[in-house]
Motif scaffolding. Structure first.
Motif, PDB file in Angstrom:
ATOM      1  N   ALA A 690     -21.306 -26.081 -40.660  1.00 43.45           N
ATOM      2  CA  ALA A 690     -21.753 -25.459 -39.130  1.00 43.45           C
ATOM      3  C   ALA A 690     -21.845 -24.083 -39.169  1.00 43.45           C
ATOM      4  CB  ALA A 690     -20.428 -25.946 -38.446  1.00 43.45           C
ATOM      5  N   THR A 691     -21.021 -23.205 -39.709  1.00 45.02           N
ATOM      6  CA  THR A 691     -20.948 -21.781 -39.879  1.00 45.02           C
ATOM      7  C   THR A 691     -22.422 -21.425 -40.313  1.00 45.02           C
ATOM      8  OG1 THR A 691     -18.797 -21.677 -40.284  1.00 45.02           O
ATOM      9  CG2 THR A 691     -19.969 -19.850 -40.555  1.00 45.02           C
ATOM     10  N   LYS A 692     -22.853 -21.769 -41.377  1.00 42.75           N
ATOM     11  CA  LYS A 692     -24.029 -21.523 -42.223  1.00 42.75           C
ATOM     12  C   LYS A 692     -25.176 -21.798 -41.478  1.00 42.75           C
ATOM     13  CE  LYS A 692     -25.186 -21.193 -46.867  1.00 42.75           C
ATOM     14  NZ  LYS A 692     -24.591 -21.577 -48.465  1.00 42.75           N
ATOM     15  N   ASN A 693     -25.024 -23.102 -40.817  1.00 36.96           N
ATOM     16  CA  ASN A 693     -26.293 -23.335 -40.047  1.00 36.96           C
ATOM     17  C   ASN A 693     -26.432 -23.011 -38.455  1.00 36.96           C
ATOM     18  OD1 ASN A 693     -27.955 -24.858 -42.130  1.00 36.96           O
ATOM     19  ND2 ASN A 693     -25.850 -25.818 -42.187  1.00 36.96           N
ATOM     20  N   LYS A 694     -25.324 -22.249 -38.170  1.00 33.92           N
ATOM     21  CA  LYS A 694     -25.262 -21.715 -36.705  1.00 33.92           C
ATOM     22  C   LYS A 694     -24.912 -22.697 -35.714  1.00 33.92           C
ATOM     23  CE  LYS A 694     -26.575 -17.138 -37.492  1.00 33.92           C
ATOM     24  NZ  LYS A 694     -26.756 -17.085 -39.118  1.00 33.92           N
ATOM     25  N   ILE A 695     -24.262 -24.044 -36.149  1.00 38.17           N
ATOM     26  CA  ILE A 695     -24.504 -25.221 -35.307  1.00 38.17           C
ATOM     27  C   ILE A 695     -23.269 -24.904 -34.360  1.00 38.17           C
ATOM     28  CG2 ILE A 695     -23.616 -27.458 -35.064  1.00 38.17           C
ATOM     29  CD1 ILE A 695     -24.977 -27.737 -38.018  1.00 38.17           C
ATOM     30  N   ARG A 696     -23.514 -24.883 -33.097  1.00 34.50           N
ATOM     31  CA  ARG A 696     -22.312 -24.720 -32.096  1.00 34.50           C
ATOM     32  C   ARG A 696     -22.727 -25.921 -31.017  1.00 34.50           C
ATOM     33  NH1 ARG A 696     -19.486 -20.901 -32.695  1.00 34.50           N
ATOM     34  NH2 ARG A 696     -18.425 -21.418 -30.838  1.00 34.50           N
ATOM     35  N   SER A 697     -21.743 -26.931 -31.618  1.00 32.66           N
ATOM     36  CA  SER A 697     -22.034 -28.100 -30.552  1.00 32.66           C
ATOM     37  C   SER A 697     -20.623 -28.650 -30.156  1.00 32.66           C
ATOM     38  CB  SER A 697     -22.681 -29.172 -31.296  1.00 32.66           C
ATOM     39  OG  SER A 697     -22.167 -30.514 -31.165  1.00 32.66           O
ATOM     40  N   ARG A 698     -20.518 -29.064 -28.747  1.00 31.38           N
ATOM     41  CA  ARG A 698     -19.442 -29.524 -28.439  1.00 31.38           C
ATOM     42  C   ARG A 698     -18.877 -30.849 -29.194  1.00 31.38           C
ATOM     43  NH1 ARG A 698     -16.545 -28.222 -23.999  1.00 31.38           N
ATOM     44  NH2 ARG A 698     -18.077 -26.604 -23.446  1.00 31.38           N
ATOM     45  N   GLU A 699     -19.678 -31.638 -29.262  1.00 30.00           N
ATOM     46  CA  GLU A 699     -19.021 -32.663 -30.056  1.00 30.00           C
ATOM     47  C   GLU A 699     -19.011 -32.640 -31.521  1.00 30.00           C
ATOM     48  OE1 GLU A 699     -22.170 -36.141 -29.403  1.00 30.00           O
ATOM     49  OE2 GLU A 699     -21.326 -37.091 -31.271  1.00 30.00           O
ATOM     50  N   VAL A 700     -19.528 -31.788 -32.062  1.00 31.15           N
ATOM     51  CA  VAL A 700     -19.072 -31.319 -33.503  1.00 31.15           C
ATOM     52  C   VAL A 700     -17.768 -30.627 -33.597  1.00 31.15           C
ATOM     53  CG1 VAL A 700     -19.808 -29.857 -35.579  1.00 31.15           C
ATOM     54  CG2 VAL A 700     -21.386 -31.143 -34.402  1.00 31.15           C
ATOM     55  N   SER A 701     -17.553 -29.800 -32.541  1.00 33.84           N
ATOM     56  CA  SER A 701     -16.050 -29.065 -32.300  1.00 33.84           C
ATOM     57  C   SER A 701     -15.006 -30.220 -32.191  1.00 33.84           C
ATOM     58  CB  SER A 701     -16.219 -28.273 -31.181  1.00 33.84           C
ATOM     59  OG  SER A 701     -16.934 -27.087 -31.576  1.00 33.84           O
ATOM     60  N   SER A 702     -15.709 -31.105 -31.216  1.00 36.22           N
ATOM     61  CA  SER A 702     -14.620 -32.167 -30.870  1.00 36.22           C
ATOM     62  C   SER A 702     -14.132 -32.993 -31.985  1.00 36.22           C
ATOM     63  CB  SER A 702     -14.951 -33.134 -29.809  1.00 36.22           C
ATOM     64  OG  SER A 702     -14.431 -34.328 -29.806  1.00 36.22           O
ATOM     65  N   VAL A 703     -15.104 -33.249 -32.993  1.00 33.37           N
ATOM     66  CA  VAL A 703     -14.762 -33.933 -34.335  1.00 33.37           C
ATOM     67  C   VAL A 703     -13.900 -33.147 -35.244  1.00 33.37           C
ATOM     68  CG1 VAL A 703     -15.786 -34.847 -36.347  1.00 33.37           C
ATOM     69  CG2 VAL A 703     -16.826 -35.420 -34.023  1.00 33.37           C
ATOM     70  N   ILE A 704     -14.410 -31.772 -35.460  1.00 31.12           N
ATOM     71  CA  ILE A 704     -13.639 -31.042 -36.226  1.00 31.12           C
ATOM     72  C   ILE A 704     -12.193 -30.856 -35.968  1.00 31.12           C
ATOM     73  CG2 ILE A 704     -13.228 -28.691 -37.306  1.00 31.12           C
ATOM     74  CD1 ILE A 704     -16.427 -28.654 -37.237  1.00 31.12           C
ATOM     75  N   ILE A 705     -11.945 -30.538 -34.613  1.00 32.97           N
ATOM     76  CA  ILE A 705     -10.614 -30.263 -33.972  1.00 32.97           C
ATOM     77  C   ILE A 705      -9.671 -31.648 -34.375  1.00 32.97           C
ATOM     78  CG2 ILE A 705      -9.190 -30.063 -31.923  1.00 32.97           C
ATOM     79  CD1 ILE A 705     -11.695 -28.495 -31.006  1.00 32.97           C
ATOM     80  N   ARG A 706     -10.243 -32.744 -34.053  1.00 28.94           N
ATOM     81  CA  ARG A 706      -9.545 -34.077 -34.606  1.00 28.94           C
ATOM     82  C   ARG A 706      -9.227 -34.344 -35.797  1.00 28.94           C
ATOM     83  NH1 ARG A 706     -12.570 -38.307 -31.058  1.00 28.94           N
ATOM     84  NH2 ARG A 706     -14.396 -36.852 -31.352  1.00 28.94           N
ATOM     85  N   LEU A 707     -10.140 -33.989 -36.717  1.00 30.42           N
ATOM     86  CA  LEU A 707     -10.110 -34.001 -38.043  1.00 30.42           C
ATOM     87  C   LEU A 707      -8.850 -33.206 -38.478  1.00 30.42           C
ATOM     88  CD1 LEU A 707     -13.715 -34.427 -39.573  1.00 30.42           C
ATOM     89  CD2 LEU A 707     -11.861 -36.175 -39.090  1.00 30.42           C
TER      90      LEU A 707
END
Length: 807
Positions: A690-707
């Motif tokens: 996510a960092t490398k590809n500058k991905i800033r997505s609410r859904e990705v964040s939500s997944v990472i936080i729960r993981l």
RNA sequence: GCGAGAGUGGCGGAAUUGGCAGACGCACCGGCCUUAGGAGCCGGCGGUCGAACAGACUGUGGGGGUUCAAGUCCCCCCUCUCGCACCA
């Protein structure tokens, strides 16, 4: 939020969780109960050990994961505060355990456990030293007694001169006291025992069906030590009879002498007068020897002839009777028939003392002859009269035992190494054994209405080595009246082994709000047996065996409807520091507080789980916690809206979706198999992506936080809130992966020539062999290796690899 | 002695069924940014040969084997950890 301040963030969530009772569960209303148990600690004055934290965090991750999966998780904690650990420490420092232990408990709970981010339900804690608890520990004792599972017996016991008390066999490690490392002595004393041997067979066979760590089951099997064989009765010339146990009744015709343990009670009666002096000397020497010396099979054999003879019941031969310390009183009958041709120890002894060696099992050709060594294998019987030629271990054994059985001289038996559990302790800091001795009524258990038998406060609680507990000198406690006849009586003054307190604590947790019963039937039915128990394997033959036994006894007595306490037990590994065991003398003790205060509990948790395989243990390195703090910072930067706006559009792109969903899948299954280090590394990869590809997505964040939430609960909660959620992340749900995103349109094929990597090619999935050939065979990197050579074979591994075999 | 587990870069450790050895991280090296850095970002990083981000060889404790293919399976040996240990 880029860099977060763990001290502030963690304190904030600690408060909110406590206020909202986030970690409590409604025990009666829960729909999907999951009882997640960890081994409660003894609250030492030294504070929480990093090993405790390692164990608890690994267990807590399971609990939190299960919560996110929709289970009602009950995760309680308590304090195992009775026992010699606390008491010895109190003696050493001159403090009274009754004053020290409550302080330690507060310190453990408020300053340490609560700061570790464990999802514990503090509404149901237990403290084994509180009379609300040990009242029921005493109830257990009485219940066991009433059902014939507790009895008092005189016999040889293990006495620890350091702790000035007897110990159970399980608490003697390599001849030393498990607590203070003093060399244990043998004494003859009258003690209370629990009949663990009553369930020896069940404890053994039920292991097969348990979902437990294999090494734990192995340790229990070895400890129970089942062996099948026969009891054979030998007549002595003076008319006495003595029974021996053998696993090799087929070799009976080869029994050329007998050996008695030097402690065998019959020796006095059979020893010839002229041998008495020498034998007496030998027996005195043997008595002075420790079990470890006696148990050393490398020691040269010693022994003394008794002057007595016995008759071999198989062939009527007159055989000499010896006394030797290689025969232990504690196993079998304390006497053996010696078959030097087929037993190494007997062979060594016979060689040394010139005793007869008769081969009765013919070894297969090529095996060294009986002159050189004993042959313990199978074969056909010889020199065995009517049984010659029979296969020894099967038919031979059966026929020989049956023949003797007809004369009442033999029978098949099964023996166990397991001994009854010696539970009396001549100490102060434990629950008094609830028994009263009355001259008229005998042994009277204290009636349930009179429980607890309170442990009186005694300023001087030092054990005196007299063989009695300090309570013995407390007249007020000692003198009582008989509950049956009302006449004068005295109390049992020994306290019970601390392992009784811990053998039943998990029944109490769900029922702490009942003060009229040890455990409530409905609650127990709903929550027990324990779904998951995580703990150290050092308790394999102590706590875990005792609590299995107690469960069977309670079951038999009709108090519970199950007979195994823990459905699943997982033994975690051991942490070392820089490759070495932690010890006070080496000064390499890890103090969890130092790390928690500097980097936060989350970073400490994540590092503990990352440093090695949870089931194997790990090597703690100082820099690690800091590294995990910066990982958590990076994670926060990647997912937080505070570090840059997040897109509300659903994530797109097959590469991202693949990484996202394969990570969800992998982290879930890694947690299930306790592979926390790989789970964390998968989350790191996702964050890196996510960092490398500058991905800033609410859904990705939500997944990472729960993981990450089971590992770093405070941070996850903070980020979850930043994302705009009002409820705790632990009231949300575990992300689900979608298989469709795991299917990739293209995969990288590895091209090997003769098994060596020569090229990589991106190809669509599901190609036919011909289509693969077309893409692969013309690649210059491949041609280079196959040109001018004969293509012998092509191996295709679908969507993975092609190997060209050339000559 | 018996039983179980393990041995992989400088280090901690990955590799679920035999299919790209070294994921992830630490340390280290180079660069960017910085008044400064025990901060952050980008890149490199098993070994040997090589000017090389070309390429080749080699490499999972040692030796042998099976296989198109071995860290993984088989045999022998060495070392370490744990459990039991004169248990008849």
């Amino acid at each position: 939020m880029a860099k977060y301040n763990p001290v502030k963030v963690e304190a904030k969530w600690r408060e909110i969780w406590e206020k909202n009772k986030t970690d409590s569960v409604d025990l009666d209303k829960a729909k999907k109960p999951f009882y997640n148990l960890m081994m409660f600690p003894y609250p030492s004055a030294e504070g929480l050990h990093v090993g405790n934290v390692f164990a608890f965090v690994g267990s807590d991750i399971q609990g939190r994961h299960k919560r996110l999966l929709g289970y009602d998780v009950f995760e309680p904690m308590g304090f195992d505060a009775f026992g010699m650990h606390s008491e010895n420490f109190a003696l050493k420092t001159g403090r009274h355990p009754a004053r020290m232990v409550p302080k330690n408990i507060v310190h453990f709970r408020e300053d340490q456990l609560k700061k570790m981010g464990l999802g514990l339900d503090w509404d149901h804690q237990v403290d084994t030293t509180s009379s609300d608890y040990y009242r029921w520990t005493q109830w257990m004792f009485v219940t066991l007694y009433k059902n014939g599972f507790a009895h008092k017996a005189k016999g040889q016991v293990n006495w620890c001169p350091g702790c000035k008390t007897v110990l159970a066999k399980e608490q003697v490690i390599e001849d030393k006291c498990e607590r203070c490392s003093s060399v244990v002595e043998k004494r003859d004393m009258e003690q209370w025992y629990f009949k663990t041997t009553a369930f020896a067979e069940e404890l053994l066979t039920k292991l097969d069906d348990l979902d437990w760590s294999e090494r734990t089951k192995l340790a229990q099997r070895a400890w129970i030590g089942k062996s099948e064989g026969a009891d054979v009765v030998f007549k002595l010339e003076n008319g006495e009879e003595v029974t021996v146990f053998t696993t090799r009744p087929d070799t009976l015709f080869g029994a050329t002498y007998m050996v008695f343990s030097p402690e065998h009670p019959l020796l006095d009666a059979i020893t010839a007068p002229e041998r008495e002096e020498e034998l007496g000397k030998y027996r005195t020497e043997a008595r002075a020897m420790s079990d470890a010396d006696l148990g050393n099979d490398k020691r040269e054999k010693t022994g003394v002839f008794t002057g007595a003879y016995a008759i071999n019941p198989a062939n009527g031969k007159r055989i000499p009777v010896w006394a030797a310390d290689y025969v232990l009183m504690g196993y079998g009958t304390g006497a053996i028939m010696a078959v030097p041709a087929h037993d190494e120890r007997d062979f060594e002894f016979a060689k040394k003392f010139g005793l007869e060696i008769v081969e009765v099992v013919t070894p297969p050709p090529g095996t060294p002859g009986v002159g050189e060594t004993a042959y313990a294998g199978d074969g056909f019987l010889a020199n065995s009269g009517p049984f010659d030629g029979l296969p020894a271990k099967t038919e031979g054994a059966r026929r020989i035992v049956e023949t003797l059985a007809a004369k009442g001289a033999a029978k098949f038996v099964t023996r166990y190494r397991l001994r009854d559990w010696c539970v009396s302790r001549q100490r102060y800091w434990g629950p008094p054994i609830p028994i009263i001795y009355c001259d008229k009524c005998g042994v009277v258990p204290v009636p349930e209405k009179d429980l607890p038998v309170e442990l009186p406060f005694m300023e001087d609680f030092r054990p005196d080595g007299s063989g009695h507990s300090p309570l013995h000198g407390n007249e007020e406690f000692y003198r009582t009246t008989c509950p049956e006849c009302g006449g004068p009586a005295v109390r049992e003054t020994d306290v019970s082994d601390n392992f009784l307190c811990s053998a039943w604590y998990f029944y109490r947790y769900p029922s702490t709000d009942f003060d009229d019963r040890p455990f409530d039937p409905a609650r127990t039915k709903k929550w027990l047996p324990v779904d998951l128990y995580v703990g150290g394997n050092e308790h394999a033959v102590l706590h875990l065996l005792y609590s299995r036994w107690l469960c069977k006894a309670l079951h038999k007595a009709g108090h519970i409807d199950f007979d195994e306490p823990y459905k699943k037990f997982v033994a975690h590994g051991i942490i070392v520091k820089d490759g070495a065991k932690m010890s006070k003398s080496k000064g390499n003790i890890i103090n969890p507080d130092d790390y928690v205060n500097e980097f936060g509990a989350d970073a400490f948790r994540v590092y503990l789980m990352f440093m090695g395989a949870y089931l194997e243990g790990g090597d703690f390195r100082d820099g690690g916690v800091k590294a995990m703090k910066s990982f958590l910072d990076r994670l926060a930067t990647a997912v937080s809206p505070g570090a840059g706006p997040l897109s509300d559009e659903p994530p797109t792109g097959s590469a991202l979706l693949y990484v996202l969903h394969s990570t969800i899948k992998a982290v879930g299954s890694d947690i299930d198999r306790f592979s926390y280090n790989t789970a964390i590394s998968r989350i790191m990869e996702l964050v890196n992506h996510a960092t490398k590809n500058k991905i800033r997505s609410r859904e990705v964040s939500s997944v990472i936080i729960r993981l990450i939430s089971p590992f770093a609960p405070h941070l996850a909660e903070e980020l979850w809130e930043e994302l705009g959620n009002r409820e705790s992340v632990f009231k949300s749900s575990w992300p689900e992966h979608k298989e469709e995103h795991l299917a990739r349109p293209e995969v990288e094929y590895v091209v090997q020539v003769n098994g060596k990597l020569r090229d990589r090619v991106n190809l669509a999935v599901g190609l036919s062999n011909e289509e693969i050939d077309e893409k692969v065979m013309n690649s210059p990197a491949v041609l280079k290796w196959i040109e001018g050579k004969e293509l012998v074979k092509k191996i295709y591994v679908p969507d993975k690899l092609i190997n060209l075999v050339v000559k």
